[in-house]
Design an enzyme around this catalytic site. Structure first.
Site, short mmCIF file in Angstrom:
data_model
loop_
_atom_site.label_atom_id
_atom_site.label_comp_id
_atom_site.label_asym_id
_atom_site.label_seq_id
_atom_site.Cartn_x
_atom_site.Cartn_y
_atom_site.Cartn_z
N GLU A 95 3.98 -5.56 13.20
CA GLU A 95 3.24 -4.36 13.74
C GLU A 95 1.69 -4.48 13.62
O GLU A 95 1.34 -5.03 12.61
CB GLU A 95 3.82 -3.29 13.07
CG GLU A 95 5.11 -2.77 13.09
CD GLU A 95 5.66 -1.37 12.52
OE1 GLU A 95 6.62 -0.87 12.57
OE2 GLU A 95 4.94 -0.82 11.62
N CYS A 108 -5.83 -2.85 13.50
CA CYS A 108 -5.25 -3.21 12.11
C CYS A 108 -4.12 -4.23 12.33
O CYS A 108 -3.10 -4.00 13.04
CB CYS A 108 -4.64 -2.02 11.60
SG CYS A 108 -4.00 -2.09 10.20
N CYS A 115 5.90 -8.89 2.37
CA CYS A 115 4.86 -9.01 1.47
C CYS A 115 5.70 -9.28 -0.01
O CYS A 115 6.55 -8.53 -0.08
CB CYS A 115 4.06 -7.71 1.47
SG CYS A 115 2.50 -7.99 0.12
N CYS A 119 4.09 -3.57 -4.36
CA CYS A 119 3.45 -2.44 -4.75
C CYS A 119 4.55 -1.19 -4.51
O CYS A 119 5.15 -1.18 -3.46
CB CYS A 119 2.08 -2.35 -4.18
SG CYS A 119 0.93 -3.44 -4.19
N CYS A 122 4.56 1.01 -1.23
CA CYS A 122 4.18 0.43 0.09
C CYS A 122 5.50 0.03 0.62
O CYS A 122 6.50 -0.26 0.03
CB CYS A 122 3.36 -0.75 -0.13
SG CYS A 122 3.03 -1.67 1.54
N GLU A 163 -0.42 -9.60 2.45
CA GLU A 163 -1.52 -9.74 1.53
C GLU A 163 -2.22 -10.86 2.10
O GLU A 163 -1.83 -12.25 2.04
CB GLU A 163 -0.94 -9.97 0.24
CG GLU A 163 -2.01 -10.44 -0.75
CD GLU A 163 -3.27 -9.58 -0.92
OE1 GLU A 163 -3.19 -8.28 -0.96
OE2 GLU A 163 -4.40 -10.08 -0.52
N LEU A 218 -7.07 -0.34 -4.99
CA LEU A 218 -7.48 -0.25 -6.48
C LEU A 218 -6.22 0.79 -7.05
O LEU A 218 -5.72 0.37 -7.63
CB LEU A 218 -8.95 0.44 -6.82
CG LEU A 218 -9.08 0.68 -8.18
CD1 LEU A 218 -9.13 -0.78 -8.88
CD2 LEU A 218 -10.59 1.24 -8.22
N ASN A 293 1.04 7.95 2.18
CA ASN A 293 2.02 8.08 3.19
C ASN A 293 3.26 8.01 2.53
O ASN A 293 3.53 7.09 1.82
CB ASN A 293 1.88 6.87 4.23
CG ASN A 293 0.58 6.87 5.02
OD1 ASN A 293 0.14 8.01 5.53
ND2 ASN A 293 -0.08 5.78 5.11
N CYS A 336 -2.49 2.73 8.90
CA CYS A 336 -2.57 1.42 8.29
C CYS A 336 -1.65 1.91 6.92
O CYS A 336 -2.08 2.76 6.27
CB CYS A 336 -3.85 0.82 7.87
SG CYS A 336 -4.67 0.16 9.24
N1 SAH Z 1 -2.09 -5.97 1.11
C1 SAH Z 1 -3.39 -5.67 1.51
C2 SAH Z 1 -3.52 -5.17 2.72
C3 SAH Z 1 -2.34 -4.43 3.50
S1 SAH Z 1 -2.11 -2.77 2.52
C4 SAH Z 1 -3.85 -4.55 0.30
O1 SAH Z 1 -2.63 -4.22 -0.32
O2 SAH Z 1 -5.02 -4.14 0.32
C5 SAH Z 1 -3.43 -1.65 3.39
C6 SAH Z 1 -3.69 -0.54 2.65
O3 SAH Z 1 -2.83 0.51 2.61
C7 SAH Z 1 -4.03 -0.97 1.28
O4 SAH Z 1 -5.05 -0.33 0.68
C8 SAH Z 1 -2.81 -0.24 0.63
O5 SAH Z 1 -2.79 -0.20 -0.76
C9 SAH Z 1 -2.66 0.84 1.28
N2 SAH Z 1 -1.07 1.51 1.33
C10 SAH Z 1 -0.01 0.87 1.17
N3 SAH Z 1 1.02 1.76 1.29
C11 SAH Z 1 0.62 2.82 1.28
C12 SAH Z 1 1.20 4.08 1.44
N4 SAH Z 1 2.34 4.43 1.39
N5 SAH Z 1 0.33 5.34 1.48
C13 SAH Z 1 -0.97 4.97 1.61
N6 SAH Z 1 -1.73 4.03 1.70
C14 SAH Z 1 -0.71 2.88 1.62
FE1 SF4 Z 2 1.59 -5.93 -0.15
FE2 SF4 Z 2 -0.61 -4.47 0.24
FE3 SF4 Z 2 1.82 -3.32 0.38
FE4 SF4 Z 2 0.74 -4.03 -1.88
S1 SF4 Z 2 -0.07 -2.31 -0.49
S2 SF4 Z 2 3.03 -4.45 -1.34
S3 SF4 Z 2 -0.33 -5.98 -1.36
S4 SF4 Z 2 0.97 -5.05 1.86
#
Ligand code: SAH
Ligand code: SF4
Length: 351
Positions: A95, A108, A115, A119, A122, A163, A218, A293, A336
């Site tokens: 996507e 984006c 991934c 996390c 996510c 990532e 972070l 989200n 995003c």
């Molecule tokens: N893997 C990289 C880039 C993709 S994620 C990273 O983690 O930075 C892009 C952003 O969306 C990151 O800041 C991630 O932490 C955030 N993100 C992931 N899941 C989310 C959610 N459920 N709600 C809000 N932000 C989220």
């Molecule tokens: Fe991967 Fe970024 Fe999602 Fe963490 S927040 S699982 S690094 S896409």
């Protein structure tokens, strides 16, 4: 597998031309046709400034333009955010999101199918890593959106699924291709790469791309909480992460964005707020507060926009610039960070 012309840097395109008995400047022509924005070519045959014989030679050697097939395209009724689901050559899907801001269009992009970072909040990592995207597949998300939506993209953020620093070679190649003056001519300063915090690659990135912006996910002010929600924190503690960010600032003079999604009962306490301000004060940093989200499978809840505003006020009065992220495309699940791969056909029809 095709040999994707969009996978080549301009130097590699020059080498290809020379190998095929052509002058190196042909690579400039190839780039200008491939990356013409709204009217980018979709096949070798359309690069009409090359001789018919050279085009045929390229085609015979398996060279093609790696256009992505649009499996689904949704437009938010609220704010015009568009979400694309693209099919890759091997049948995987990724996507990408197109967002409209007053200052232009931002795409984006995803960097991997799935991934591996795991996390807890996510959607992208729910099923682990499927595979890395090629540079051509990353570049194509931007180019095919320009063509399909008939717009010029001003900014690219590497914040979709995956990532970026777990696929650094292809990501850095994609940045080089996107910023090639003969191609889209996009400036490095209008690109942002977001990472969950792979410290050695952050250090390399500052050397390789001093003009590209860095964002760090972070999401916690201390290692204890961070290790709970982001397994990467077990390998790279916050102290090392911040010191790599300081080195980036030193090299580039660019401010680092720290992303912080507020998760109810996990990282939104007043103590967390205080610790976060303490951690970042005195650093060239900006905090992007994100109302989480909610992803059904995780069971985690958002702390709400009001709490994000409280965090912002506290951080700002303590000398840490902060903003609360606008929630774009919430009606199409399009912001995003909430991208997920829907690889099964029945899922695609539910989008
Ligand atoms: N893997 C990289 C880039 C993709 S994620 C990273 O983690 O930075 C892009 C952003 O969306 C990151 O800041 C991630 O932490 C955030 N993100 C992931 N899941 C989310 C959610 N459920 N709600 C809000 N932000 C989220
Ligand atoms: Fe991967 Fe970024 Fe999602 Fe963490 S927040 S699982 S690094 S896409």
């Amino acid at each position: 597998m095709i040999n994707d012309l969009r996978n080549l840097t301009i130097d590699e395109a020059r080498e290809l031309c020379v190998r095929m008995g052509e002058k190196p400047f042909r690579a400039q022509q190839i780039f200008s046709w491939l990356y013409k924005g709204k009217s980018s070519v979709q096949s070798v045959g359309e690069i009409v400034s090359l001789s018919a014989a050279f085009r045929e030679q390229l085609e015979n050697a398996g060279w093609d333009v790696g256009v992505l097939r649009v499996l689904a395209h949704q437009i938010s009724a609220q704010d015009g955010t568009e979400k694309y689901l693209f099919e890759l050559e091997d049948g995987n899907a990724v996507e990408s999101v197109l967002m409209r801001y007053e200052y232009g269009y931002t795409v984006c992009v995803s960097t991997q199918a799935g991934c591996r970072m795991g996390c807890s909040f996510c959607a992208s990592g729910l099923n682990g890593l499927v595979r890395d995207l090629t540079a051509g597949e990353i570049v194509s998300q931007v180019i095919d959106i320009m063509r399909n939506s008939r717009i010029k993209v001003n900014h690219v953020v590497f914040m979709g699924t995956g990532e970026p620093f777990d696929n650094y070679e292809n990501v850095s190649r994609a940045v080089k291709i996107l910023t090639e003056p003969q191609g889209t001519g996009m400036s490095a300063r209008s690109i942002t790469v977001s990472t969950s915090g792979i410290v050695p690659v952050i250090r390399r990135f500052g050397d390789d791309f001093p003009q590209v912006n860095l964002a760090i996910s972070l999401h916690a002010p201390d290692d204890e909480i961070r290790r709970d929600i982001m397994p990467v924190a077990k390998a790279y503690p916050i102290k090392e992460l911040i010191s790599a960010c300081d080195a980036y600032v030193e090299k580039t003079n660019r401010r680092v964005t720290f992303e912080y999604a507020l998760i109810r009962g996990v990282n939104d306490s007043t103590e967390c707020m205080h610790k976060l301000a303490e951690l970042l004060s005195g650093h060239l940093a900006h905090v992007n507060l994100i109302p989480l989200n909610e992803v059904d499978e995780t069971g985690l809840k958002s702390s709400g926009r009001g709490r994000a505003v409280e965090f912002r006020k506290y951080l700002e009065t303590h000398g840490v610039p902060a903003s609360v992220r606008r929630e774009l495309g919430s009606d199409i699940d399009g912001a995003c960070g909430q991208l997920r791969n829907r690889m099964q056909k029945q899922d695609q029809t539910n989008m």
